[in-house]
Design a protein around this motif. Structure first.
Motif, mmCIF file in Angstrom:
data_model
loop_
_atom_site.group_PDB
_atom_site.id
_atom_site.type_symbol
_atom_site.label_atom_id
_atom_site.label_comp_id
_atom_site.label_asym_id
_atom_site.label_seq_id
_atom_site.Cartn_x
_atom_site.Cartn_y
_atom_site.Cartn_z
ATOM 1 N N LYS A 61 -1.653 -1.419 3.811
ATOM 2 C CA LYS A 61 -0.302 -1.285 4.365
ATOM 3 C C LYS A 61 0.678 -0.791 3.299
ATOM 4 C CE LYS A 61 -0.701 -4.738 8.007
ATOM 5 N NZ LYS A 61 -0.257 -6.048 8.496
ATOM 6 N N ASP A 64 0.112 2.887 2.714
ATOM 7 C CA ASP A 64 0.694 3.662 3.816
ATOM 8 C C ASP A 64 2.219 3.726 3.704
ATOM 9 O OD1 ASP A 64 -1.753 4.256 4.930
ATOM 10 O OD2 ASP A 64 -1.706 2.583 6.369
ATOM 11 N N ASN A 65 2.832 2.600 3.374
ATOM 12 C CA ASN A 65 4.292 2.576 3.223
ATOM 13 C C ASN A 65 4.746 3.491 2.092
ATOM 14 O OD1 ASN A 65 4.624 0.793 5.331
ATOM 15 N ND2 ASN A 65 4.680 -1.014 4.018
ATOM 16 N N LYS A 67 3.162 6.125 0.943
ATOM 17 C CA LYS A 67 2.954 7.515 1.349
ATOM 18 C C LYS A 67 4.035 7.965 2.333
ATOM 19 C CE LYS A 67 -1.977 7.971 0.448
ATOM 20 N NZ LYS A 67 -3.284 8.263 1.018
ATOM 21 N N LYS A 68 4.452 7.081 3.216
ATOM 22 C CA LYS A 68 5.549 7.409 4.134
ATOM 23 C C LYS A 68 6.852 7.620 3.360
ATOM 24 C CE LYS A 68 3.690 5.041 8.168
ATOM 25 N NZ LYS A 68 3.820 3.884 9.070
#
Length: 108
Positions: A61, A64-65, A67-68
């Motif tokens: 998670k 992903d955060n 990368k966002k």
């Protein structure tokens, strides 16, 4: 004529010139205040210590955060919005840290 004084003070300075000795009336230009330049603080890279106690799901998670966040920063650059360039380096470093930590856990 004394060029370093204001016009109102010239008359007073001329009167003093005749009354006081010439050495006492040495006219020195007033120095401008020294310009103090702010030293750019060295921004600390993110530490891996806080990620060591995360589970694998939480690591995924976090990756992903991050990368966002990188995507949003790139979008802000393209749309000419304000971006802090050092955050690109910090976020990429953070993604690399989390991915290496995740890889170590999966191989063990």
């Amino acid at each position: 004529r004394i060029p370093c004084l204001a016009p109102a003070m010239r008359t007073f300075a001329l009167v003093l010139l005749f009354v006081a000795p010439a050495a006492a009336l040495r006219c020195t230009p007033i120095a401008a205040p020294a310009v103090v330049r702010a030293v750019a603080p060295i921004m600390a890279m993110p530490s891996i210590d806080d990620a060591k106690n995360l589970s694998e799901e939480e690591l995924v998670k976090e990756i992903d955060n991050a990368k966002k966040e990188l995507f949003m920063m790139r979008k802000n650059v393209k749309t000419r919005q304000q971006v802090k360039p050092h955050l690109f380096t910090h976020t990429k470093h953070r993604v690399a840290q989390l991915q290496s930590l995740l890889g170590q856990r999966q191989s063990a």
